[in-house]
Motif scaffolding. Structure first.
Motif, PDB file in Angstrom:
ATOM      1  N   MET A   1      17.143 -50.061 -44.802  1.00 31.99           N
ATOM      2  CA  MET A   1      16.359 -51.242 -45.077  1.00 31.99           C
ATOM      3  C   MET A   1      15.408 -50.941 -46.238  1.00 31.99           C
ATOM      4  SD  MET A   1      13.671 -53.418 -42.665  1.00 31.99           S
ATOM      5  CE  MET A   1      14.367 -52.720 -41.232  1.00 31.99           C
ATOM      6  N   LYS A   2      15.225 -51.920 -47.078  1.00 36.60           N
ATOM      7  CA  LYS A   2      14.312 -51.852 -48.218  1.00 36.60           C
ATOM      8  C   LYS A   2      13.138 -52.789 -47.921  1.00 36.60           C
ATOM      9  CE  LYS A   2      14.723 -52.222 -53.229  1.00 36.60           C
ATOM     10  NZ  LYS A   2      15.664 -52.559 -54.303  1.00 36.60           N
ATOM     11  N   VAL A   3      11.903 -52.258 -47.972  1.00 35.12           N
ATOM     12  CA  VAL A   3      10.720 -53.018 -47.569  1.00 35.12           C
ATOM     13  C   VAL A   3       9.706 -53.079 -48.704  1.00 35.12           C
ATOM     14  CG1 VAL A   3       8.809 -53.128 -45.915  1.00 35.12           C
ATOM     15  CG2 VAL A   3      11.035 -52.265 -45.176  1.00 35.12           C
ATOM     16  N   LEU A   4       9.147 -54.273 -48.925  1.00 38.86           N
ATOM     17  CA  LEU A   4       8.053 -54.469 -49.864  1.00 38.86           C
ATOM     18  C   LEU A   4       6.762 -54.517 -49.051  1.00 38.86           C
ATOM     19  CD1 LEU A   4       6.992 -55.220 -52.748  1.00 38.86           C
ATOM     20  CD2 LEU A   4       7.266 -57.594 -52.055  1.00 38.86           C
ATOM     21  N   LEU A   5       5.818 -53.648 -49.379  1.00 41.28           N
ATOM     22  CA  LEU A   5       4.544 -53.587 -48.664  1.00 41.28           C
ATOM     23  C   LEU A   5       3.425 -54.000 -49.608  1.00 41.28           C
ATOM     24  CD1 LEU A   5       2.800 -52.822 -46.206  1.00 41.28           C
ATOM     25  CD2 LEU A   5       2.762 -50.480 -47.113  1.00 41.28           C
ATOM     26  N   LEU A   6       2.765 -55.095 -49.283  1.00 39.31           N
ATOM     27  CA  LEU A   6       1.617 -55.573 -50.059  1.00 39.31           C
ATOM     28  C   LEU A   6       0.343 -55.131 -49.360  1.00 39.31           C
ATOM     29  CD1 LEU A   6       2.926 -59.178 -50.731  1.00 39.31           C
ATOM     30  CD2 LEU A   6       2.889 -57.256 -52.334  1.00 39.31           C
ATOM     31  N   GLY A   7      -0.584 -54.561 -50.106  1.00 35.80           N
ATOM     32  CA  GLY A   7      -1.839 -54.113 -49.525  1.00 35.80           C
ATOM     33  C   GLY A   7      -1.820 -52.657 -49.086  1.00 35.80           C
ATOM     34  N   ALA A   8      -0.982 -51.856 -49.702  1.00 33.17           N
ATOM     35  CA  ALA A   8      -0.802 -50.453 -49.298  1.00 33.17           C
ATOM     36  C   ALA A   8      -2.034 -49.588 -49.527  1.00 33.17           C
ATOM     37  CB  ALA A   8       0.396 -49.844 -50.025  1.00 33.17           C
ATOM     38  N   THR A   9      -3.008 -50.047 -50.319  1.00 29.20           N
ATOM     39  CA  THR A   9      -4.202 -49.236 -50.583  1.00 29.20           C
ATOM     40  C   THR A   9      -5.304 -49.462 -49.560  1.00 29.20           C
ATOM     41  OG1 THR A   9      -5.103 -50.891 -52.093  1.00 29.20           O
ATOM     42  CG2 THR A   9      -3.768 -49.122 -53.066  1.00 29.20           C
ATOM     43  N   GLY A  10      -5.171 -50.467 -48.732  1.00 29.56           N
ATOM     44  CA  GLY A  10      -6.207 -50.777 -47.744  1.00 29.56           C
ATOM     45  C   GLY A  10      -6.050 -49.965 -46.465  1.00 29.56           C
ATOM     46  N   LEU A  11      -6.984 -50.150 -45.566  1.00 36.70           N
ATOM     47  CA  LEU A  11      -7.000 -49.408 -44.306  1.00 36.70           C
ATOM     48  C   LEU A  11      -5.722 -49.629 -43.500  1.00 36.70           C
ATOM     49  CD1 LEU A  11      -8.544 -47.691 -42.214  1.00 36.70           C
ATOM     50  CD2 LEU A  11      -9.443 -49.834 -41.290  1.00 36.70           C
ATOM     51  N   GLY A  13      -2.941 -51.163 -44.548  1.00 36.32           N
ATOM     52  CA  GLY A  13      -1.786 -50.905 -45.407  1.00 36.32           C
ATOM     53  C   GLY A  13      -1.406 -49.434 -45.468  1.00 36.32           C
ATOM     54  N   ARG A  14      -2.409 -48.554 -45.524  1.00 34.85           N
ATOM     55  CA  ARG A  14      -2.130 -47.110 -45.548  1.00 34.85           C
ATOM     56  C   ARG A  14      -1.435 -46.655 -44.271  1.00 34.85           C
ATOM     57  NH1 ARG A  14      -7.485 -46.752 -47.752  1.00 34.85           N
ATOM     58  NH2 ARG A  14      -8.209 -46.070 -45.704  1.00 34.85           N
ATOM     59  N   HIS A  15      -1.896 -47.172 -43.134  1.00 34.95           N
ATOM     60  CA  HIS A  15      -1.269 -46.824 -41.860  1.00 34.95           C
ATOM     61  C   HIS A  15       0.149 -47.386 -41.780  1.00 34.95           C
ATOM     62  CE1 HIS A  15      -4.644 -44.876 -39.894  1.00 34.95           C
ATOM     63  NE2 HIS A  15      -5.428 -45.813 -40.414  1.00 34.95           N
ATOM     64  N   CYS A  16       0.315 -48.599 -42.230  1.00 34.21           N
ATOM     65  CA  CYS A  16       1.632 -49.231 -42.236  1.00 34.21           C
ATOM     66  C   CYS A  16       2.588 -48.464 -43.145  1.00 34.21           C
ATOM     67  CB  CYS A  16       1.496 -50.680 -42.677  1.00 34.21           C
ATOM     68  SG  CYS A  16       3.014 -51.625 -42.513  1.00 34.21           S
ATOM     69  N   LEU A  17       2.116 -48.066 -44.314  1.00 28.92           N
ATOM     70  CA  LEU A  17       2.931 -47.303 -45.259  1.00 28.92           C
ATOM     71  C   LEU A  17       3.423 -46.009 -44.624  1.00 28.92           C
ATOM     72  CD1 LEU A  17       4.122 -46.722 -48.043  1.00 28.92           C
ATOM     73  CD2 LEU A  17       1.877 -45.842 -48.723  1.00 28.92           C
ATOM     74  N   GLN A  18       2.525 -45.282 -43.982  1.00 27.60           N
ATOM     75  CA  GLN A  18       2.916 -44.030 -43.342  1.00 27.60           C
ATOM     76  C   GLN A  18       3.959 -44.272 -42.252  1.00 27.60           C
ATOM     77  OE1 GLN A  18       1.713 -40.996 -44.616  1.00 27.60           O
ATOM     78  NE2 GLN A  18       3.557 -40.438 -43.527  1.00 27.60           N
ATOM     79  N   GLY A  19       3.774 -45.323 -41.475  1.00 26.55           N
ATOM     80  CA  GLY A  19       4.740 -45.662 -40.433  1.00 26.55           C
ATOM     81  C   GLY A  19       6.102 -46.004 -41.008  1.00 26.55           C
ATOM     82  N   LEU A  20       6.121 -46.768 -42.088  1.00 29.92           N
ATOM     83  CA  LEU A  20       7.388 -47.129 -42.721  1.00 29.92           C
ATOM     84  C   LEU A  20       8.103 -45.903 -43.275  1.00 29.92           C
ATOM     85  CD1 LEU A  20       6.263 -50.345 -44.606  1.00 29.92           C
ATOM     86  CD2 LEU A  20       7.952 -50.234 -42.756  1.00 29.92           C
ATOM     87  N   LEU A  21       7.357 -45.005 -43.906  1.00 26.59           N
ATOM     88  CA  LEU A  21       7.964 -43.799 -44.474  1.00 26.59           C
ATOM     89  C   LEU A  21       8.530 -42.884 -43.401  1.00 26.59           C
ATOM     90  CD1 LEU A  21       5.354 -42.998 -47.279  1.00 26.59           C
ATOM     91  CD2 LEU A  21       7.629 -44.016 -47.553  1.00 26.59           C
ATOM     92  N   ASN A  22       7.998 -42.976 -42.182  1.00 30.96           N
ATOM     93  CA  ASN A  22       8.486 -42.151 -41.075  1.00 30.96           C
ATOM     94  C   ASN A  22       9.677 -42.756 -40.347  1.00 30.96           C
ATOM     95  OD1 ASN A  22       6.581 -40.121 -41.482  1.00 30.96           O
ATOM     96  ND2 ASN A  22       5.065 -41.122 -40.190  1.00 30.96           N
ATOM     97  N   GLN A  23      10.022 -43.997 -40.670  1.00 31.33           N
ATOM     98  CA  GLN A  23      11.139 -44.675 -40.016  1.00 31.33           C
ATOM     99  C   GLN A  23      12.471 -44.319 -40.682  1.00 31.33           C
ATOM    100  OE1 GLN A  23      11.253 -46.732 -37.253  1.00 31.33           O
ATOM    101  NE2 GLN A  23       9.139 -46.063 -36.995  1.00 31.33           N
ATOM    102  N   ALA A  24      13.413 -43.837 -39.913  1.00 30.48           N
ATOM    103  CA  ALA A  24      14.724 -43.471 -40.450  1.00 30.48           C
ATOM    104  C   ALA A  24      15.471 -44.689 -40.996  1.00 30.48           C
ATOM    105  CB  ALA A  24      15.554 -42.781 -39.372  1.00 30.48           C
ATOM    106  N   ALA A  25      15.250 -45.849 -40.404  1.00 30.58           N
ATOM    107  CA  ALA A  25      15.955 -47.065 -40.826  1.00 30.58           C
ATOM    108  C   ALA A  25      15.466 -47.586 -42.178  1.00 30.58           C
ATOM    109  CB  ALA A  25      15.789 -48.154 -39.774  1.00 30.58           C
ATOM    110  N   VAL A  26      14.318 -47.131 -42.623  1.00 35.78           N
ATOM    111  CA  VAL A  26      13.758 -47.570 -43.909  1.00 35.78           C
ATOM    112  C   VAL A  26      14.183 -46.574 -44.975  1.00 35.78           C
ATOM    113  CG1 VAL A  26      11.642 -48.021 -45.205  1.00 35.78           C
ATOM    114  CG2 VAL A  26      11.793 -48.695 -42.802  1.00 35.78           C
TER     115      VAL A  26
END
Length: 80
Positions: A1-11, A13-26
């Motif tokens: 899966m390819k995901v666009l994350l808006l707001g990755a620099t915020g509180l 967004g940073r947590h969401c980014l880390q979670g997405l990077l840890n997901q094998a499906a992404v």
């Protein structure tokens, strides 16, 4: 899966980014920002963009999912 994350620099967004990077499906996370992110990962594409000209970055929106973490705190905004 390819995901666009808006707001990755915020509180959130940073947590969401880390979670997405840890997901094998992404397989790729596209995080358009005004400034470089401090995190580096082979699955992360940190596009530096001018948000006043988003129409010039249409290719960034060719994704399977979009997650929006844009927002602010009441303290920063000054009121509800």
């Amino acid at each position: 899966m390819k995901v666009l994350l808006l707001g990755a620099t915020g509180l959130i967004g940073r947590h969401c980014l880390q979670g997405l990077l840890n997901q094998a499906a992404v397989e790729e996370v596209i995080a358009p920002t005004r400034r470089n992110l401090s995190i580096k990962d082979k699955k992360l594409y940190n596009a530096l963009v001018d948000f006043d000209r988003l129409d010039e970055y249409a290719e960034l929106f060719q994704v399977d999912a979009i997650i929006c973490c844009l927002g602010t705190t009441i303290k920063q905004a000054g009121s509800k």
